[in-house]
Design an enzyme around this catalytic site. Structure first.
Site, PDB file in Angstrom:
ATOM      1  N   GLN B  31       0.830  -1.209   0.000  1.00  0.00           N
ATOM      2  CA  GLN B  31       0.000   0.000   0.000  1.00  0.00           C
ATOM      3  C   GLN B  31       0.863   1.258   0.000  1.00  0.00           C
ATOM      4  O   GLN B  31       2.061   1.212   0.272  1.00  0.00           O
ATOM      5  CB  GLN B  31      -0.910   0.010   1.236  1.00  0.00           C
ATOM      6  N   HIS B  62      -8.039   2.732  20.355  1.00  0.00           N
ATOM      7  CA  HIS B  62      -7.122   1.749  20.948  1.00  0.00           C
ATOM      8  C   HIS B  62      -7.533   1.334  22.355  1.00  0.00           C
ATOM      9  O   HIS B  62      -7.417   0.153  22.718  1.00  0.00           O
ATOM     10  CB  HIS B  62      -5.685   2.285  20.890  1.00  0.00           C
ATOM     11  N   GLU B 106       2.066  -8.021  11.791  1.00  0.00           N
ATOM     12  CA  GLU B 106       1.753  -6.883  10.911  1.00  0.00           C
ATOM     13  C   GLU B 106       2.325  -7.203   9.524  1.00  0.00           C
ATOM     14  O   GLU B 106       3.495  -7.551   9.401  1.00  0.00           O
ATOM     15  CB  GLU B 106       2.385  -5.606  11.487  1.00  0.00           C
ATOM     16  N   ASP B 137       1.872 -12.196   7.281  1.00  0.00           N
ATOM     17  CA  ASP B 137       0.441 -12.165   6.974  1.00  0.00           C
ATOM     18  C   ASP B 137      -0.340 -12.793   8.129  1.00  0.00           C
ATOM     19  O   ASP B 137      -0.179 -13.983   8.417  1.00  0.00           O
ATOM     20  CB  ASP B 137       0.197 -12.931   5.674  1.00  0.00           C
ATOM     21  N   GLY B 138      -1.171 -12.002   8.765  1.00  0.00           N
ATOM     22  CA  GLY B 138      -1.957 -12.483   9.901  1.00  0.00           C
ATOM     23  C   GLY B 138      -2.885 -13.630   9.544  1.00  0.00           C
ATOM     24  O   GLY B 138      -3.191 -14.480  10.394  1.00  0.00           O
ATOM     25  N   ASP B 155      -6.829  -5.676  14.315  1.00  0.00           N
ATOM     26  CA  ASP B 155      -6.713  -4.226  14.128  1.00  0.00           C
ATOM     27  C   ASP B 155      -6.427  -3.977  12.659  1.00  0.00           C
ATOM     28  O   ASP B 155      -5.304  -3.649  12.280  1.00  0.00           O
ATOM     29  CB  ASP B 155      -5.590  -3.703  15.034  1.00  0.00           C
ATOM     30  N   ASP B 158      -9.890  -1.587   6.089  1.00  0.00           N
ATOM     31  CA  ASP B 158     -11.170  -1.998   5.511  1.00  0.00           C
ATOM     32  C   ASP B 158     -11.009  -3.290   4.696  1.00  0.00           C
ATOM     33  O   ASP B 158      -9.906  -3.644   4.298  1.00  0.00           O
ATOM     34  CB  ASP B 158     -11.700  -0.868   4.608  1.00  0.00           C
TER      35      ASP B 158
END
Lengths: 284, 284
Positions: B31, B62, B106, B137-138, B155, B158
């Site tokens: 991104q 948070h 993350e 990659d979660g 967390d 979109d």
């Protein structure tokens, strides 16, 4: 070509909506009045370029302004609305059978007439036989009327121009004078994020005249920050301890936002908002 | 010259902030990452042009993500954070003495590094000795890890691009697999106004794997509509009936938004949101 309408707040943040067309534009003695049709939120009313509400979410503001005091007071018969020329607050108030008379004092006839023509889902209540619509200054009315009311709703714009006196101690003293001995006053109380100083000031101005004073919160799509407040002031009633949730359940009233649990949870304040109002509002 | 940054949502509405300067701009494998200094809200992180948070109000997101599950679970020791590369969620989790280990997965190292440099009030927790920060990659991590967790926080951004699988049933099945038998899953659950379909879909996708399922709400200055949701899913605990408010009061934890009363009121849903999730989430 794309049309967008934008409101800038405090030269920090802006909120904008994509526009299909402008339905009404006029300049009254008090303000510029516009009604636009948006892509996402239906029609929006603007006074002096500031978003007043959208058709998509006005139910939140108007339900929360009307039903909280009316379901707290055991039997409200006489209601005064100061401002609210669009008719949304009156529409919600007049859903209650106990209400016998609603006086509405709106300063700007252009708002009333434009909403009658372009916002029928709000202005539908403006011809109700129980409604006495007066075009005039709500500050003068509160200072001079001989009538008394069980509930007063101050459905005002921000504290600038003709709405500025609606946030002052003199006005609150007069609302206390014309409230019945167990009356409730609801006031438009701005943003807890962007206007925390105004929120504190206006509630501090109310404090001397009311036994119970609270802030409650609700979301909005058209105001900066998305979270907004109403002041709740009463000579007698606590909005939680004197609230009988059974009355909501047996009322037959069907709301889109308000319900008996929301009635109570709306008064629960995040720590930073409670801290800002410490010593001014009452504990729940 | 005035600089403004603007995010358009669904080609209907826009949110904009006045900008002092751009602090960081980079393009990762995943991104576009930007950090800006604004006039009103301090620094803001944007991923692919979408506001992630502002320094002025990130405490709300948070605190509400971390403290709701951690104060519901009687003794959470192992916590997994998927996403959250800014460090804000880890910062709040690590305020709890009971927590022994936090794994954070993350996907985008650029977010972590940019926040380390420009957002120290969030990234301060990223060097904590209890934190195991993994760049990866979660979705894969949840599918393959042998560890189990008492609390999992998703967390995420979109449901587009690399975050899209974080809203699917396969991922929720895997989070249920790696949760302890009394574990709690919190998921970023979008806007009840603009994304009510996504909200319904993602919670429906969680339903099969959890005994308790709820939505709770909080305000935000940087997301469209201003009102946002988190999903609460647990194999065992109700966020209200199993919540001991004394633990908050005796914790010594001082929050800006969260408190024991907000813990409960956040789960009270306006009627239109409850109606949208009817048959999917549990009664309180």
């Amino acid at each position: 070509m794309e049309l967008w309408v934008k409101e800038i707040h405090q030269d920090k943040t802006g909120l904008s909506f994509k526009v299909k067309q402008t339905l009404f534009s006029g300049k009254s003695a008090f303000q510029q009045v516009d009604i636009i049709e948006t892509i996402g939120l239906g029609r929006i009313l603007l006074n002096d370029g500031v978003f007043m509400f959208s058709q998509a979410d006005e139910f939140i503001y108007h339900e929360m302004m009307a039903h909280i005091p009316i379901f707290t007071h055991p039997c409200p018969k006489n209601v005064l609305i100061i401002g609210g020329g669009d008719g949304g607050a009156a529409r919600e108030v007049l859903k209650h059978q106990s209400v016998e008379r609603v006086v509405m004092v709106e300063i700007d006839e252009m708002v009333v007439n434009a909403c009658r023509e372009y916002l029928p889902t709000l202005s539908c209540a403006l011809n109700h036989p129980k409604l006495d619509l007066k075009i005039g200054d709500g500050v003068d009315y509160a200072a001079t009327t001989k009538e008394r009311f069980d509930v007063i709703l101050v459905d005002s714009t921000d504290p600038v121009g003709s709405a500025e006196p609606l946030f002052n101690a003199d006005f609150y003293r007069n609302t206390a004078r014309i409230l019945s001995d167990d009356g409730i006053l609801i006031t438009q109380a701005e943003s807890p994020f962007y206007d925390s100083d105004v929120q504190r000031m206006m509630l501090a101005n109310q404090r001397a005249f009311f036994k119970k004073l609270h802030l409650y919160l609700f979301p909005t799509l058209t105001y900066p920050g998305g979270l907004w407040g109403f002041g709740f002031a009463s000579k007698k009633y606590s909005p939680i301890r004197d609230f009988n949730s059974e009355r909501v359940k047996t009322s037959g009233l069907s709301c889109q936002y308000y319900n008996a649990d929301i009635h109570c949870s709306a008064f629960v304040l995040p720590t930073f908002i409670a801290d800002n109002l410490k010593g001014i509002i009452d504990p729940l």
